[in-house]
Write a protein that holds these residues in place. Structure first.
Motif: not given
Lengths: 96, 126
Positions: A80, A83-84, A86-88, A90-92
């Protein structure tokens, strides 16, 4: 801010140096899969200047028996948390 | 058209980190670049680490006739892929200079690498 993921151990592959060279001052690095070995106190020095921006994935640490053996400065996150992060971002960008 | 700064560069950055012949990573990355360009994306290539050896001039097919990647590199201009960024440190480590390369490139000093990644909305790493 870019989230960089790294799945190779610093003892096995020099790709971590490419990841570090490509990281901006706010970027974060998440160690996953074999990359979590870099979270060990004896290896974490390879990620010297990432204080507060170096993460390791709990599930991969646990699978390797390393969950209790991480260096204190490594921020451990679970799926989780991944995921957080990743959300924060701009890109991965993955380094492998 | 040569871009003056990484900040004005394209939408998709493809990082190439592998040498020709040894694996299919370089070819995969170039294929992705060509496909993206064919669909109208503005593509920038960044040759990093071992990937800089992809640019060395006078490459040939493999000893058993395996196709090399030089013909693909020579096609990049046809796809309007003309921003070729190169990790200067990787060139230095290998004793290579721009004169050894088959295409004109823009060398990037270490601090500019991060700027190149930040400047592109999409980054694919090969």
């Amino acid at each position: 801010m870019i989230l960089h993921t790294l799945n190779r151990s610093p003892t096995e592959s020099r790709v971590y140096r490419q990841a570090l060279a490509a990281m901006g001052p706010d970027d974060r690095l998440l160690l996953i899969e074999d990359g979590v070995q870099g979270a060990l106190p004896s290896l974490v020095r390879h990620f010297g200047e990432l204080e507060g921006r170096l993460f390791a994935l709990r599930e991969d640490l646990e699978a390797r028996g390393l969950a209790g053996r991480c260096a204190a400065e490594v921020l451990v996150v679970d799926a989780d948390g991944f995921v957080a992060l990743t959300e924060e971002a701009d890109k991965t960008v993955s380094w492998f | 058209m040569q871009h003056d700064s990484v900040e004005t560069a394209g939408e998709l950055l493809i990082i190439l980190r592998h040498a020709p012949h040894g694996s299919s990573w370089l070819r995969e990355g170039l294929d992705a670049a060509l496909v993206a360009a064919a669909f109208g994306r503005q593509v920038t290539l960044l040759f990093c680490g071992e990937g800089v050896t992809a640019l060395v001039a006078e490459q040939t097919a493999g000893p058993l006739g395996q196709k090399g990647t030089q013909p693909t590199l020579e096609m990049l201009a046809m796809y309007d892929i003309d921003t070729l960024l190169v990790d200067q440190q990787a060139l230095d480590e290998r004793g290579l200079t721009a004169a050894d390369l088959l295409l004109p490139v823009r060398p990037l000093a270490p601090p500019q690498l991060a700027a190149a990644l930040a400047a592109h909305p999409l980054v694919l790493n090969f």
